[in-house]
Design a protein around this motif. Structure first.
Motif, short mmCIF file in Angstrom:
data_model
loop_
_atom_site.label_atom_id
_atom_site.label_comp_id
_atom_site.label_asym_id
_atom_site.label_seq_id
_atom_site.Cartn_x
_atom_site.Cartn_y
_atom_site.Cartn_z
N MET A 150 0.79 -1.38 -0.09
CA MET A 150 0.08 -0.03 0.06
C MET A 150 0.67 1.30 0.06
N GLN A 151 1.81 1.24 0.81
CA GLN A 151 2.96 2.49 0.95
C GLN A 151 3.36 2.51 -0.36
N THR A 152 3.97 1.44 -0.99
CA THR A 152 4.65 1.76 -2.38
C THR A 152 3.80 2.16 -3.37
N LEU A 153 2.48 1.56 -3.47
CA LEU A 153 1.47 1.95 -4.46
C LEU A 153 1.25 3.42 -4.46
N MET A 154 0.89 4.07 -3.26
CA MET A 154 1.08 5.59 -3.24
C MET A 154 1.99 6.23 -3.52
N GLN A 155 3.26 5.83 -3.29
CA GLN A 155 4.49 6.58 -3.70
C GLN A 155 4.81 6.43 -5.18
N ASN A 156 4.61 5.26 -5.46
CA ASN A 156 4.67 4.97 -7.19
C ASN A 156 3.84 5.92 -8.01
N ILE A 157 2.42 5.97 -7.48
CA ILE A 157 1.68 6.91 -8.10
C ILE A 157 2.20 8.29 -8.25
N GLY A 158 2.71 8.62 -6.97
CA GLY A 158 3.29 10.08 -6.81
C GLY A 158 4.42 10.51 -7.64
N ILE A 159 5.35 9.34 -7.61
CA ILE A 159 6.55 9.66 -8.32
C ILE A 159 6.27 9.57 -9.78
N TYR A 160 5.30 8.84 -10.15
CA TYR A 160 4.77 8.97 -11.75
C TYR A 160 4.19 10.26 -12.00
N LEU A 161 3.32 10.65 -11.40
CA LEU A 161 2.56 11.83 -11.80
C LEU A 161 3.64 13.26 -11.72
N SER A 162 4.27 13.14 -10.82
CA SER A 162 5.26 14.24 -10.52
C SER A 162 6.24 14.21 -11.72
N GLY A 163 6.50 13.12 -12.38
CA GLY A 163 7.57 13.14 -13.39
C GLY A 163 7.09 12.71 -14.95
N VAL A 164 5.78 12.63 -14.95
CA VAL A 164 5.29 12.15 -16.29
C VAL A 164 5.53 13.12 -17.20
N VAL A 165 5.58 14.40 -17.24
CA VAL A 165 5.75 15.34 -18.04
C VAL A 165 7.05 15.27 -18.57
N GLY A 166 8.19 15.28 -17.70
CA GLY A 166 9.52 15.15 -17.97
C GLY A 166 9.69 13.67 -18.74
N LYS A 167 9.17 12.78 -18.40
CA LYS A 167 9.39 11.37 -18.86
C LYS A 167 8.96 11.46 -20.40
N THR A 168 7.95 11.99 -20.53
CA THR A 168 7.46 11.96 -21.81
C THR A 168 8.03 12.48 -22.88
N PHE A 169 9.07 13.73 -22.31
CA PHE A 169 9.78 14.42 -23.43
C PHE A 169 11.34 13.94 -23.27
N ASP A 170 11.56 12.86 -22.28
CA ASP A 170 12.93 12.29 -22.24
C ASP A 170 13.43 11.64 -23.27
N LEU A 171 14.69 12.00 -23.99
CA LEU A 171 14.89 11.33 -25.16
C LEU A 171 16.66 10.82 -24.83
N TYR A 172 17.00 11.20 -23.68
CA TYR A 172 18.05 10.94 -23.02
C TYR A 172 19.38 11.68 -24.18
N ALA A 173 18.99 12.86 -24.68
CA ALA A 173 19.72 13.44 -25.71
C ALA A 173 20.94 13.73 -25.23
#
Length: 656
Positions: A289-312
């Motif tokens: 339960m703890q990791t589910l909440m934290q995983n969702i938070g990490i995902y939502l906080s970084g989803v925009v950056g991840k979307t455009f991340d090409l490791y350029a």
């Protein structure tokens, strides 16, 4: 652009016999299979080289397409037009929410949850794109990446194609094929070679995608049978599994959506929830339960950056092997999954469709990946188990090795095998259903043998490639096909934008012209009170249509003929329709139609009784007012008012 009054439904070609789409797509599939079988090494090398070139040169374009789709869906869901239904205004969903969600999973990524639920998080944990492996940071990153690959973007791609197909197919009566999603951009050219090419491309991608998944997926079934019953791991055993799945899928296809696929989907969803609960409750529940909440938070906080991340700034091969691979796979599967989702979503609003297709499956997926992925990582980190070696050695066996650490291992593993089989059956039968419709140019009333043909074709392709060793090259080819189809996805976004803008103009024209139902003002007020407390039988409505409605519309028809306006009247038992062809090439149809409803007499009484009504029906759907008791002249005025509204709408559409 398309609007409800000018949908080119009368321009559809007659679809009799075998279509050119059927013949061409079959021939191209045979050619591809022959190439993969005759020269598997050369084919694999050529396709891998092409994929490598795409990763090097066009990775930015994949990212742009996926990001554009996400932004477009947010706009569609938040728009003031998001309450538009995928069908006439009075349509309602054919399936309950639980059934709908179950069918979404079965045709979407349900099988992937079983195959990758343990394997992918563990692999990212052991081999992260950046940072030190097997650390806390690597564990957090592993679930963030897994969520990113299986989350909003994956289901967003499916949702876009499904939304467009349902919107143009159910609301505008266009053929239920991929070409119809491009009507606002291509116009009547969708009925020509360009439209045929779009459908042929979708057929090839669907058959190869389902066949390669079927071919690789039997490895997990075989691994599970070997694990439980010591069944040999061999090509012949896997071929037998493909034959069995194909036969079951064909039986399901022949039984239709409302029986085979629906029932299997509900059974499998129940088994999935049962397996999820078992692992969740017998594992480290609080930690999960703890990791589910934290995983969702990490995902939502970084989803925009991840979307455009090409490791350029720090180029590596990881993005091509993982993120771009997933984007290509989801895109190549979108015609198949999108069409199936559209078929089961008639009557839902745009907002309901987008939120349902994206948020609910994503929520379940995140829960599944957390329960299985974090449990597996925790076994490796805290208990020193050898699960990591099993994952790296063979992804197919990872799930069964993981289940060793939970109660009733044999029983649960057997349930997992059953789920995999059912997921494959529902993927194969829904794939055959979709391909059959595409090959028949949207015609659902095609011969039974065509449905059997496509079902067996998928299984046969998988088996031939399994023996010839060409599955890997065809899987790579399927991913490569995502690049040209990405352009089609962008055109679909433009098509939806144009058509929804037309809907907006239509609403504006309805609000800014005279009210359509003021004819009660010509009635004595006592008569209006009498109408509030009057019920009618279906036969009374039929008589009214025949004795008042038909003469009224016939008089209008004659008047239009005198003015050299092309019009046509059609009379049925429960309806009469007057269609008028206007100078600008559009058509307008006004129909009086019997409708049986539960009528709540809230003005005079609290009782509720059934009654039959004579309602006005336009191509947007029923207009929700009863014209029983109107005179011929009042009906004529009503029809002309609607026609004037349409004229104002056409004026607005021309300005835009």
């Amino acid at each position: 652009m398309v609007n409800s009054s000018e949908s080119p439904q009368n321009k559809r070609p007659k679809r009799e016999g075998i279509s050119n789409v059927f013949i061409t797509s079959s021939a191209l599939l045979v050619a591809l299979i022959v190439l993969a079988v005759a020269a598997p090494s050369w084919t694999e090398h050529a396709f891998i080289a092409a994929q490598s070139q795409i990763v090097d040169s066009a990775s930015w374009f994949y990212v742009l397409v996926v990001a554009s789709i996400a932004i477009a869906l947010i706009y569609f869901a938040a728009s003031s037009l998001s309450d538009i239904r995928l069908g006439p205004d009075d349509s309602r969903p054919d399936y309950s929410y639980p059934t709908w969600f179950s069918m979404l999973f079965s045709a979407g990524i349900g099988i992937g949850l079983l195959f990758f639920g343990v394997a992918e998080p563990v692999m990212h944990y052991l081999m992260p794109p950046v940072g030190t492996p097997e650390t806390i940071e690597a564990a957090e990153q592993a679930l963030e990446i897994t969520f990113f690959h299986w989350g909003l973007h994956a289901w967003g791609i499916y949702a876009l194609v499904g939304l467009a197909l349902a919107y143009f197919g159910y609301r505008h009566n266009l053929p239920f094929t991929l070409r119809s999603t491009l009507y606002p951009v291509l116009g009547n050219r969708i009925y020509g070679p360009i439209g045929d090419s779009v459908d042929i491309f979708a057929i090839i991608g669907t058959v190869l995608g389902v066949a390669t998944s079927l071919g690789f997926g039997v490895a997990q079934i075989n691994a599970g049978l070997h694990y439980l019953f010591d069944v040999p791991n061999s090509v012949s055993i896997q071929a037998g599994i493909i034959v069995a799945v194909t036969i079951l899928a064909t039986a399901s296809v022949l039984s239709g959506l409302n029986r085979g696929i629906r029932i299997l989907s509900q059974v499998n969803m129940s088994l999935a929830v049962l397996l999820l609960i078992l692992v969740f409750t017998t594992g480290e529940t609080v930690h999960l339960m703890q990791t589910l909440m934290q995983n969702i938070g990490i995902y939502l906080s970084g989803v925009v950056g991840k979307t455009f991340d090409l490791y350029a700034y720090a180029p590596n091969d990881w993005i091509g092997g993982w993120t771009l691979f997933y984007w290509g796979w989801w895109i190549s599967w979108s015609p198949f999954v999108g069409m199936f989702i559209a078929k089961i979503s008639r009557g839902r609003t745009i907002r309901e469709f987008i939120l349902g297709v994206i948020l609910i499956p994503v929520g379940f997926t995140f829960t599944w990946m957390t329960v299985f992925g974090n449990s597996a990582i925790n076994l490796i980190r805290e208990h020193g188990q050898s699960l990591s070696g099993a994952v790296l050695e063979n992804n197919a066996i990872a799930l069964f090795k993981f289940l060793e650490y939970f109660p009733m291992t044999e029983v649960v593993s057997l349930i997992a095998i059953l789920m995999i089989v059912i997921f494959f059956v529902t993927s194969a039968d829904s794939g055959a259903l979709v391909v059959n419709m595409l090959a028949a140019k949207g015609n659902e009333n095609n011969p039974v043998w065509q449905r059997i043909y496509w079902s067996f074709s998928i299984g046969l392709v998988a088996m031939i490639l399994l023996f010839a060793g060409g599955l890997k090259s065809l899987q790579t080819a399927t991913i490569i096909s995502a690049l040209p189809f990405s352009f089609v996805l962008l055109l679909i976004v433009i098509s939806l934008m144009k058509s929804l803008n037309t809907e907006k103009l239509k609403r504006e024209s309805m609000l800014n012209t005279m009210n359509t139902t003021p004819h009660d003002q010509d009635m004595d007020w006592r008569e209006r009170i009498n109408r509030l407390n009057t019920t009618n039988s279906p036969n009374e409505v039929r008589s009214f249509i025949r004795e008042v409605g038909v003469p009224a519309l016939q008089e209008l028809h004659d008047a239009f003929d005198e003015q050299s306006v092309d019009s046509e009247i059609s009379i049925e038992e429960d309806a009469v329709t007057l269609a008028v062809k206007l100078d600008d090439g559009t058509s307008f149809a006004y129909q009086l139609k019997l409708r049986e409803v539960d009528h709540h007499l809230d003005a005079l009484t609290d009782s509720e009784v059934s009654t039959a009504r004579c309602e006005v029906y336009l191509r947007e759907g029923f207009q929700h007012y009863d014209i029983m008791g109107y005179s011929e002249q009042q009906i004529i005025k009503d029809m002309l008012n609607h026609c004037e509204k349409h004229g104002y709408f056409v004026h607005l559409a021309r300005k835009h």
